[in-house]
Each structure stands twice: as structure tokens, then as C-alpha cells.
Design a protein around this motif. Structure first.
Motif, PDB file in Angstrom:
ATOM      1  N   ALA A 188       0.425  -1.172  -0.239  1.00 34.81           N
ATOM      2  CA  ALA A 188      -0.202  -0.094  -0.073  1.00 34.81           C
ATOM      3  C   ALA A 188       0.711   1.028   0.377  1.00 34.81           C
ATOM      4  CB  ALA A 188      -0.809  -0.122   1.430  1.00 34.81           C
ATOM      5  N   GLY A 189       1.910   1.450   0.322  1.00 34.92           N
ATOM      6  CA  GLY A 189       3.354   2.322   1.007  1.00 34.92           C
ATOM      7  C   GLY A 189       3.363   2.964  -0.249  1.00 34.92           C
ATOM      8  N   THR A 190       3.368   2.230  -1.021  1.00 36.16           N
ATOM      9  CA  THR A 190       4.190   2.169  -2.868  1.00 36.16           C
ATOM     10  C   THR A 190       3.767   1.962  -3.694  1.00 36.16           C
ATOM     11  OG1 THR A 190       5.096  -0.513  -2.417  1.00 36.16           O
ATOM     12  CG2 THR A 190       6.756   1.369  -1.450  1.00 36.16           C
ATOM     13  N   VAL A 191       3.166   0.954  -4.242  1.00 38.33           N
ATOM     14  CA  VAL A 191       2.445   0.206  -5.412  1.00 38.33           C
ATOM     15  C   VAL A 191       1.045   1.255  -4.982  1.00 38.33           C
ATOM     16  CG1 VAL A 191       1.768  -1.317  -6.446  1.00 38.33           C
ATOM     17  CG2 VAL A 191       3.589  -1.419  -5.373  1.00 38.33           C
ATOM     18  N   VAL A 192       0.376   1.102  -4.247  1.00 41.39           N
ATOM     19  CA  VAL A 192      -1.182   1.347  -4.079  1.00 41.39           C
ATOM     20  C   VAL A 192      -1.080   2.815  -3.766  1.00 41.39           C
ATOM     21  CG1 VAL A 192      -3.436   2.172  -3.004  1.00 41.39           C
ATOM     22  CG2 VAL A 192      -1.830  -0.482  -2.697  1.00 41.39           C
ATOM     23  N   VAL A 193      -0.403   3.966  -3.210  1.00 43.17           N
ATOM     24  CA  VAL A 193      -0.294   5.335  -3.891  1.00 43.17           C
ATOM     25  C   VAL A 193       0.469   5.684  -4.654  1.00 43.17           C
ATOM     26  CG1 VAL A 193       1.037   7.538  -2.498  1.00 43.17           C
ATOM     27  CG2 VAL A 193       0.169   4.952  -0.871  1.00 43.17           C
ATOM     28  N   SER A 194       1.498   5.283  -5.560  1.00 37.99           N
ATOM     29  CA  SER A 194       2.260   5.629  -7.125  1.00 37.99           C
ATOM     30  C   SER A 194       0.986   5.559  -7.814  1.00 37.99           C
ATOM     31  CB  SER A 194       3.000   4.851  -7.149  1.00 37.99           C
ATOM     32  OG  SER A 194       3.694   5.049  -6.600  1.00 37.99           O
ATOM     33  N   PHE A 195      -0.463   4.483  -7.910  1.00 32.41           N
ATOM     34  CA  PHE A 195      -1.166   4.535  -8.961  1.00 32.41           C
ATOM     35  C   PHE A 195      -2.258   5.026  -7.844  1.00 32.41           C
ATOM     36  CE2 PHE A 195       0.905   0.877 -10.412  1.00 32.41           C
ATOM     37  CZ  PHE A 195       0.799   0.487 -11.670  1.00 32.41           C
ATOM     38  N   ILE A 196      -2.730   5.699  -7.149  1.00 31.17           N
ATOM     39  CA  ILE A 196      -3.416   6.381  -6.738  1.00 31.17           C
ATOM     40  C   ILE A 196      -3.443   7.815  -7.249  1.00 31.17           C
ATOM     41  CG2 ILE A 196      -4.950   7.481  -4.778  1.00 31.17           C
ATOM     42  CD1 ILE A 196      -6.291   4.563  -5.327  1.00 31.17           C
ATOM     43  N   LEU A 197      -2.307   8.119  -6.912  1.00 34.39           N
ATOM     44  CA  LEU A 197      -1.812   9.732  -7.651  1.00 34.39           C
ATOM     45  C   LEU A 197      -1.675   9.642  -9.400  1.00 34.39           C
ATOM     46  CD1 LEU A 197      -0.226  12.019  -7.136  1.00 34.39           C
ATOM     47  CD2 LEU A 197       1.820  10.835  -7.975  1.00 34.39           C
ATOM     48  N   PHE A 198      -1.736   8.231  -9.900  1.00 38.22           N
ATOM     49  CA  PHE A 198      -1.645   8.159 -11.492  1.00 38.22           C
ATOM     50  C   PHE A 198      -2.719   8.450 -11.689  1.00 38.22           C
ATOM     51  CE2 PHE A 198      -2.568   5.076 -14.933  1.00 38.22           C
ATOM     52  CZ  PHE A 198      -2.419   5.882 -15.617  1.00 38.22           C
ATOM     53  N   GLY A 199      -3.921   7.823 -10.918  1.00 33.33           N
ATOM     54  CA  GLY A 199      -5.560   7.977 -11.077  1.00 33.33           C
ATOM     55  C   GLY A 199      -5.519   9.870 -10.287  1.00 33.33           C
ATOM     56  N   GLN A 200      -5.952   9.899  -9.508  1.00 36.57           N
ATOM     57  CA  GLN A 200      -5.558  11.348  -9.121  1.00 36.57           C
ATOM     58  C   GLN A 200      -5.057  12.432 -10.392  1.00 36.57           C
ATOM     59  OE1 GLN A 200      -7.582  13.305  -7.246  1.00 36.57           O
ATOM     60  NE2 GLN A 200      -7.539  11.591  -5.437  1.00 36.57           N
ATOM     61  N   LEU A 201      -3.932  11.923 -11.087  1.00 37.73           N
ATOM     62  CA  LEU A 201      -4.160  12.999 -11.396  1.00 37.73           C
ATOM     63  C   LEU A 201      -4.297  13.282 -13.361  1.00 37.73           C
ATOM     64  CD1 LEU A 201      -0.021  13.052 -11.201  1.00 37.73           C
ATOM     65  CD2 LEU A 201      -1.945  14.958 -11.300  1.00 37.73           C
ATOM     66  N   LEU A 202      -4.662  11.575 -13.407  1.00 40.47           N
ATOM     67  CA  LEU A 202      -5.485  11.311 -14.645  1.00 40.47           C
ATOM     68  C   LEU A 202      -7.058  12.383 -14.697  1.00 40.47           C
ATOM     69  CD1 LEU A 202      -5.537   8.007 -16.163  1.00 40.47           C
ATOM     70  CD2 LEU A 202      -5.026   9.743 -17.821  1.00 40.47           C
ATOM     71  N   ASN A 203      -7.879  12.069 -13.467  1.00 41.22           N
ATOM     72  CA  ASN A 203      -8.472  12.814 -13.464  1.00 41.22           C
ATOM     73  C   ASN A 203      -8.558  14.219 -13.399  1.00 41.22           C
ATOM     74  OD1 ASN A 203     -11.615  13.219 -12.288  1.00 41.22           O
ATOM     75  ND2 ASN A 203     -10.719  13.347  -9.891  1.00 41.22           N
ATOM     76  N   THR A 204      -7.360  14.815 -12.996  1.00 39.91           N
ATOM     77  CA  THR A 204      -7.374  16.072 -12.867  1.00 39.91           C
ATOM     78  C   THR A 204      -7.684  17.280 -13.881  1.00 39.91           C
ATOM     79  OG1 THR A 204      -5.508  15.972 -11.947  1.00 39.91           O
ATOM     80  CG2 THR A 204      -6.739  16.218 -10.103  1.00 39.91           C
ATOM     81  N   THR A 205      -6.475  16.254 -14.887  1.00 39.22           N
ATOM     82  CA  THR A 205      -5.864  16.859 -16.045  1.00 39.22           C
ATOM     83  C   THR A 205      -7.024  16.577 -17.367  1.00 39.22           C
ATOM     84  OG1 THR A 205      -4.867  14.933 -16.243  1.00 39.22           O
ATOM     85  CG2 THR A 205      -3.619  16.554 -15.704  1.00 39.22           C
ATOM     86  N   GLY A 206      -8.216  15.712 -16.719  1.00 36.58           N
ATOM     87  CA  GLY A 206      -9.095  15.752 -17.691  1.00 36.58           C
ATOM     88  C   GLY A 206      -8.883  14.358 -18.517  1.00 36.58           C
ATOM     89  N   GLY A 207      -8.135  13.410 -18.292  1.00 37.00           N
ATOM     90  CA  GLY A 207      -7.902  12.690 -18.570  1.00 37.00           C
ATOM     91  C   GLY A 207     -10.090  11.622 -18.579  1.00 37.00           C
ATOM     92  N   SER A 208      -9.821  11.368 -16.947  1.00 38.03           N
ATOM     93  CA  SER A 208     -11.643  10.403 -17.252  1.00 38.03           C
ATOM     94  C   SER A 208     -12.635  11.024 -17.973  1.00 38.03           C
ATOM     95  CB  SER A 208     -12.183  11.036 -15.194  1.00 38.03           C
ATOM     96  OG  SER A 208     -11.606  12.373 -14.945  1.00 38.03           O
ATOM     97  N   ASN A 209     -12.391  12.290 -18.003  1.00 37.14           N
ATOM     98  CA  ASN A 209     -13.576  13.477 -18.878  1.00 37.14           C
ATOM     99  C   ASN A 209     -13.630  12.546 -20.272  1.00 37.14           C
ATOM    100  OD1 ASN A 209     -14.434  14.902 -16.961  1.00 37.14           O
ATOM    101  ND2 ASN A 209     -13.618  16.289 -17.084  1.00 37.14           N
ATOM    102  N   PHE A 210     -11.705  12.394 -20.826  1.00 36.78           N
ATOM    103  CA  PHE A 210     -11.668  11.663 -22.120  1.00 36.78           C
ATOM    104  C   PHE A 210     -12.057  10.863 -22.185  1.00 36.78           C
ATOM    105  CE2 PHE A 210      -8.817   9.327 -24.488  1.00 36.78           C
ATOM    106  CZ  PHE A 210      -8.676   9.538 -25.311  1.00 36.78           C
ATOM    107  N   PHE A 211     -12.346   9.397 -21.790  1.00 37.30           N
ATOM    108  CA  PHE A 211     -12.316   8.222 -21.495  1.00 37.30           C
ATOM    109  C   PHE A 211     -13.959   8.229 -21.501  1.00 37.30           C
ATOM    110  CE2 PHE A 211      -8.302   7.480 -19.728  1.00 37.30           C
ATOM    111  CZ  PHE A 211      -7.833   6.565 -21.109  1.00 37.30           C
ATOM    112  N   THR A 212     -14.455   8.756 -20.885  1.00 39.24           N
ATOM    113  CA  THR A 212     -15.975   8.934 -20.317  1.00 39.24           C
ATOM    114  C   THR A 212     -16.494   9.642 -21.410  1.00 39.24           C
ATOM    115  OG1 THR A 212     -16.090   9.468 -18.764  1.00 39.24           O
ATOM    116  CG2 THR A 212     -18.163   9.943 -19.933  1.00 39.24           C
ATOM    117  N   ASP A 213     -15.694  10.599 -22.553  1.00 32.55           N
ATOM    118  CA  ASP A 213     -16.444  11.199 -23.812  1.00 32.55           C
ATOM    119  C   ASP A 213     -16.572  10.134 -25.030  1.00 32.55           C
ATOM    120  OD1 ASP A 213     -17.183  13.434 -22.821  1.00 32.55           O
ATOM    121  OD2 ASP A 213     -15.857  14.121 -23.009  1.00 32.55           O
ATOM    122  N   GLY A 214     -14.896   9.342 -25.013  1.00 33.28           N
ATOM    123  CA  GLY A 214     -14.995   8.704 -25.786  1.00 33.28           C
ATOM    124  C   GLY A 214     -15.563   7.409 -25.994  1.00 33.28           C
ATOM    125  N   ALA A 215     -15.817   7.051 -24.826  1.00 31.02           N
ATOM    126  CA  ALA A 215     -17.112   5.741 -24.630  1.00 31.02           C
ATOM    127  C   ALA A 215     -18.705   6.346 -25.582  1.00 31.02           C
ATOM    128  CB  ALA A 215     -17.012   5.600 -23.105  1.00 31.02           C
TER     129      ALA A 215
END
Length: 646
Positions: A188-215
Motif C-alpha cells: 500500500a505504501g509504495t504501489v497503491v499510493v503511486s497508482f492512486i496518484l496516477f488516477g488522481q492526475l488522470l482525473n484532474t487533467t481531464g483524462g477521465s473526461n476523455f475516456f467518458t467522452d470516448g466511450a
């Protein structure tokens, strides 16, 4: 408007919230620094458990700052003085443990106060923080295990254990690598935190909107497009969110109303979203936090786990996608209106977001990087591409990107606390010998019959999973159930995926189906009706684990021809059973035809290497199913389209 809580006594939010922001940021930066090996680069010598103690201590400290005694979510009003004192006590205990760890770890069994007292404080504070974050269920389970450690000699029969001295137990749990500072915390202290940060940045930079719009762009023009959008968007987002309920909350607010507008019943709209969101944690390349822990437990690379999980996860979504399509045809649901579909040119501006997944997959599979390093590389790619290209004419502000650091720390608090609590369970299993006793008892109950053991294990998985977070569910099941399956000859990775699947299915299985209930609240549907509908849509997840236990070829293990045949016939089987459940193919299916479709589908689903002669059932099922499909299409030819119904 000032709330009643804000008017009471305690520390003002203007003071404690910046303190919490600093601690959230410290959690993220410590984890990322460790993932990149910065301490070693700087020539700092340390025990890994010292860094784990820092992460856990920061999590417990900030939990008392930000989590209220009652209720869910982040505290909004003043911080009570008692909580401030508990937060300070947690920080003090953390500093003491980290500072003296090299000496203390060798004195655990000496029962010295400087060892067991801070250990006892940390265990008690962890349990209270965990209660605030997740509720009573997991805390009660952990408390039962701790009581067993203290009084295990009083338990009769096969489950009798060795009673432990409470002072030794306190120090052992807080300091030993088999306790709180063990494998779950390390992952949790290495892998999970790193991937949660990845997900957070995808969300804040518009990546999650891109995938929803793409779908929406890909599926909106087809019948039942909203349902297919939910399947795609929730599957993509769920693989990085790490939580079925969080995925429902994140994508369901968009997809569920869209499905309902298509004329779909509310409880079924919610059920589709719940099943799609739950499956995200079973879908490579990211999967959920439990998958990284599985790789550690099995002693294999994360890439090996992801590869084994690929085919069952795809079949899971194929089944859901086919049902969504056939249900739409049965109800006569039209495509999404053209004015609600984003233009290709606008969506195309976000294609650069695919680059981060290419980097993630390449570094994981081709370069064999550790998952945390691969996640950091993907995160850097997201930041650079978003700053350079943006999405739909907008680029994220640098401050928005920086805000992802404390946001990540805030998001991982629950996971870190659960990981620490899971360490308590693993510590009890190790120190008392309970793990061996439970495995033996489970095998005895199954009486050496693998089918009986699988059924019993599935029941245990679903019951233990009710109301518990995913990571906590998997750790319990991996320790209690998976060894019993392995003992009877099941492939280790198949045993762990089996318990992960059935543990996850607790999210959509009544009476406590957290993901289904969360979706029901969004849809305004009845929770239990949504739960039972989710079971119907998620049928593949109940059957697939049984199949890959008997046939590792479904996990891409074995000769290429066997794997290819298994995947091909399984796909046909999924199509046939989905049609039987939906009651529709090219036209509505009568009761006898639904039974024939289901029978042919089951025969086709059974892998050719599951047992001697299974190849014949495969061929009969696949060919018989294709004949049934052809008959249905020929019968429907020339008939009028089915009118909309419910």
C-alpha cells in the motif's frame, strides 16, 4: 454559513485543515520518494519498516485530525481537543518507534516498557482510526483475532491456539515485519499510493473526461448506447480507482441518469453500473490494490498476475456488454441523441492520454519495472502531455496538478489504515498457528472434495466480504481460504484469483451489496432489487472462477492451442448464456429456447482440458449454440421489430 459544530469548542478548521494538508502531502511524497529509491540514492541507511512506520503514523495522525468520531467523510467543523490530543499521541508514538526501531525490534520478547507501551498505543489508535474510516465491521473482526491471540488456548478442538502474553503481542504487532509493518503496508505504501496518484492526475487533467467522452463517441450511436457507455467508462475508470463504490460514485452520476433517460428501469440501470464498476478491479493493466498484494503473496511479478487475470476479466465484460446490447434490443431502446455525442475532433484532442497507458504497459511488461516505478513513469507522462496538449481547449493549471499531491494522501488514508489492520490479522495467524489450523479445518469440512471445498470457500468469501473494503477482504481470504484450495492441488494463482473474484462479488451480492446499493441511491431505485439485478448481470463472475480452477488455460497457462480453444469456446458460451438470461437474441426467446441456449452455453464454457472428454462437450456446446443462433435469426427474418416494453 457557520455550522453548529464550528461554533463549539476545539480547534478551528482554518488551523487544523492546513495541518492535515501538510500531512496528506507528506504521505504522498514519502511514498513516491521511497518508490523511486531516493533514500538509497541520498545514502540514507534505514530499515524498510521505519518508512512503513512513518507512513502508518502519518495516516493515523491525520485520521484523528480529519475524520469525525461519528459519520462519514472529512470533518467540516472544529477539531475537538480530544482528537487533537489523540493525533499528537499518534505522532509522538510514531517518532519514538521510528527513532528507536533498530534497537526495539530486537527486544520485542523482552517485554520492556519502552517497546510494548508505544506498540500498545499504536495498535489501539490504529483500531480507532480504522473504525472512523471504515466503520465497525473490520475492527470487530480484527478484535476477534486479537482476542484469539490472547486466549487461543481456551478454544476447544482443532482451532485451539497458543495464548500470547499481551505485552509481547503489543510489541510484536507494532514492530515485527509480520505485523502492522508487514507486506500489506509495504504494498500500500509504495504501489497503491503511486497508482492512486496516477488516477488522481488522470482525473484532474481531464483524462477521465476523455475516456467518458470516448466511450460516448464509440457507443452512443448504437442501440442501448448509454448502457454500453457505462460498461466501457466504468471498466476503464474502475481499473485505476481501486474501489468499486468510489467508481460507482465517480462514473455513476453521469451514466445512470443517461441509462434511465433511455427508458431503462432504474434498478437495472443501477445494476449495470454496479457490475461494470466492480469489474474494473479485475481488469488489467492496472486492476485494484489487491492485485499488487497478490503478486507479493505469490512471489511473482505483477505482470504475471495481470496476464493471468486478463482472459476472465475480458469475458466478464463481454458477458455484461452482450447483455446490455440484448436488453436494449428487447426493450427497443434507441441510440443516444446525436446532440449529446461529442464531436470526433474534440475527443481527438485527448488521444495523448493513451500515451500514459502505453508507457505503463511498456515499463511493466517489456522493461519489467516494479509497478510503483511504472506508475510514476505513467504519472509523469500524464502531467507532461496534459500541460502540452490539454483537453478540449483547456490545459490544467500548475496549481491544480500540485493539488493532486494532498488529494492523493487524503484518498489513500483508508487503504493505509486497512493495510495496517490487515497486518494485525496476519500477525495473529503467524504467531498463534491459526493459519494452519483454519486451512486444515476447511479442508476437513470439504472432506477432500474439491467441488464441495469450492462451494464452501465461495460462501465464506462472500460472507466475509460483506461490508468490508476490497483490500481487507482479499487479505483475509488470501490468508484463510486460498491455502485450503492450494492444499487440494489448485494452481496457486488460480486459488488467489478465485478468492479475489468471490470477495469482489460481495459488492453486488445481497444482503450487503455496497456497490449495488451506492448505484441504487444514485438511480433512486430499491437497493435489494438492484442487488439481485446486479447478480444477474454479473453472472459470469460467479461461474468464471470455478472454470479457471479446473482449467488453468483460462488463465493463459499451458499450450497455445489449448488456450486458443478455451478462449474461443468460452466466448461462444458467454454469448449463449447472456442471451438466455436476457431472453433475447434476434427476437424474444421462449422458455424452452432459453433453456437450450443456457445448456449449450454451459457446455461451451467448460474448458477442453477441465477433465477427460471435456473437449467433446466443448464442441457439442459451441456447434449446438451456433445452430440455435442461426435458427433464431432465420425465424426472426422478415418479422417486425419488437416494440418497446419493460
Amino acid at each position: 454559513m457557520t455550522t453548529e459544530i464550528e461554533q463549539g469548542t476545539g480547534l478551528s478548521r482554518r488551523i487544523w485543515h492546513p495541518m492535515a494538508m501538510v500531512l496528506w502531502s507528506a504521505i504522498t511524497l514519502t511514498a513516491i520518494g521511497w518508490s523511486l529509491g531516493l533514500p538509497r540514492t541520498l545514502g540514507i541507511s534505514y530499515y524498510p519498516q521505519q518508512l512503513l512506520a512513518i507512513l502508518l503514523g502519518l495516516s493515523v495522525t491525520v485520521a484523528f485530525l480529519s475524520l469525525p468520531v461519528k459519520g462519514n467523510g472529512i470533518r467540516e467543523g472544529r477539531l475537538p481537543w480530544l482528537d487533537l490530543g489523540l493525533s499528537a499521541l499518534a505522532l509522538l508514538a510514531t517518532v519514538w518507534i521510528v527513532w528507536g526501531y533498530p534497537t526495539f525490534v530486537t527486544q520485542v520478547f523482552a517485554r520492556k516498557p519502552e517497546v510494548w507501551l508505544p506498540g500498545l498505543v499504536m495498535v489501539l489508535l490504529l483500531l480507532e482510526a480504522l473504525r472512523r474510516a471504515t466503520g465497525w465491521a473490520l475492527v470487530i473482526i480484527i478484535a476477534v483475532f486479537l482476542l484469539y491471540a490472547l486466549f487461543g488456548n481456551m478454544v476447544p478442538g482443532r482451532l485451539q491456539g497458543r495464548a500470547q502474553n499481551w505485552q509481547v503481542l503489543s510489541g510484536y504487532m507494532a514492530l515485527d515485519s509480520n505485523g502492522i509493518l508487514g507486506v500489506p503496508m509495504a504494498v500500500a505504501g509504495t504501489v497503491v499510493v503511486s497508482f492512486i496518484l496516477f488516477g488522481q492526475l488522470l482525473n484532474t487533467t481531464g483524462g477521465s473526461n476523455f475516456f467518458t467522452d470516448g466511450a460516448l463517441l464509440l457507443m452512443g450511436r448504437f442501440r442501448g448506447g448509454a448502457m454500453k457507455i457505462a460498461v466501457l467508462a466504468s471498466g476503464l475508470f474502475g481499473s485505476i480507482s481501486g474501489s468499486a463504490v468510489a467508481n460507482v460514485a465517480g462514473t455513476g452520476v453521469v451514466t445512470v441518469p443517461m441509462i434511465k433517460r433511455d427508458g431503462y428501469p432504474a434498478h437495472k440501470a443501477a445494476a449495470i453500473e454496479a457490475v461494470a464498476s466492480t469489474g474494473g478491479q479485475l481488469m488489467p493493466p492496472v486492476m485494484g490494490a489487491a492485485a499488487f498484494l497478490m503478486a507479493e503473496f505469490l512471489g511473482v511479478s505483477y505482470a504475471a498476475v495481470a496476464l493471468a487475470a486478463l482472459a476472465p476479466a475480458i469475458l466478464y465484460y463481454v458477458a455484461l456488454f452482450i447483455q446490455a446490447d440484448l436488453e436494449a434490443a428487447k426493450l427497443g431502446i434507441a441510440p443516444v441523441p446525436a446532440d449529446q455525442i461529442p464531436p470526433k475532433r474534440a475527443v481527438g484532442t485527448g488521444l495523448h492520454f493513451l500515451l500514459c497507458f502505453a508507457v505503463l504497459i511498456y515499463t511493466l511488461f517489456a522493461l519489467s519495472w516494479q509497478p510503483e516505478r511504472a506508475a510514476v513513469a505513467a504519472t509523469v507522462t500524464v502531467i507532461l502531455s496534459a500541460l502540452l496538449f490539454g483537453y478540449r481547449g483547456e490545459r490544467p493549471a500548475l496549481l491544480t496538478i500540485l493539488d493532486s499531491v494532498p488529494a492523493t494522501g487524503r484518498a489513500v488514508i483508508e487503504i493505509l489504515l486497512i493495510s495496517g489492520g490487515s497486518g494485525l490479522v496476519i500477525g495473529v495467524l503467524n504467531v498463534t498457528g491459526l493459519s494452519f489450523n483454519l486451512t486444515y479445518a476447511l479442508v476437513q469440512l470439504g472432506q477432500g472434495n474439491l467441488i464441495a471445498l469450492l462451494a464452501l470457500s465461495a460462501l465464506v468469501c462472500i460472507v466475509l466480504g460483506m461490508g468490508l473494503p476490497t483490500l481487507g477482504v482479499y487479505v483475509l481470504l488470501a490468508a484463510l481460504v486460498a491455502p485450503a484450495l492450494i492444499e487440494t492441488g489448485v494452481e496457486p494463482i488460480a486459488a488467489h484469483l478465485y478468492v479475489l473474484y468471490f470477495g469482489m462479488m460481495s459488492m453486488i451480492t445481497p444482503p450487503i451489496a455496497m456497490a449495488a446499493f451506492a448505484a441504487a441511491s444514485i438511480a433512486g431505485a430499491r437497493p435489494m432489487a438492484t442487488g439481485f439485478a446486479a447478480m444477474r448481470f454479473g453472472w459470469a463472475a460467479y461461474l468464471m472462477p470455478v472454470l479457471f480452477v479446473f482449467s488453468p488455460s483460462l488463465l493463459l497457462i499451458g499450450p497455445g492451442t489449448a488456450i486458443a480453444l478455451t478462449i474461443a469456446t468460452a466466448t461462444i458460451g458467454v454469448w449463449l448464456i447472456s442471451a438466455a438470461i436476457a431472453g433475447y437474441m434476434a427476437q424474444r426467446l421462449s422458455g424452452p429456447m432459453r433453456a437450450l441456449f443456457a445448456l449449450a452455453g454451459l457446455l461451451a464454457l467448460v474448458p477442453a482440458d477441465a477433465f477427460p472428454g471435456a473437449v467433446y462437450s466443448d464442441v457439442i456446446g459451441a456447434l449446438g449454440g451456433l445452430v440455435l443462433i442461426a435458427m433464431n435469426f432465420l425465424s426472426a427474418k422478415g418479422k417486425q421489430p419488437v416494440e418497446s416494453g419493460t
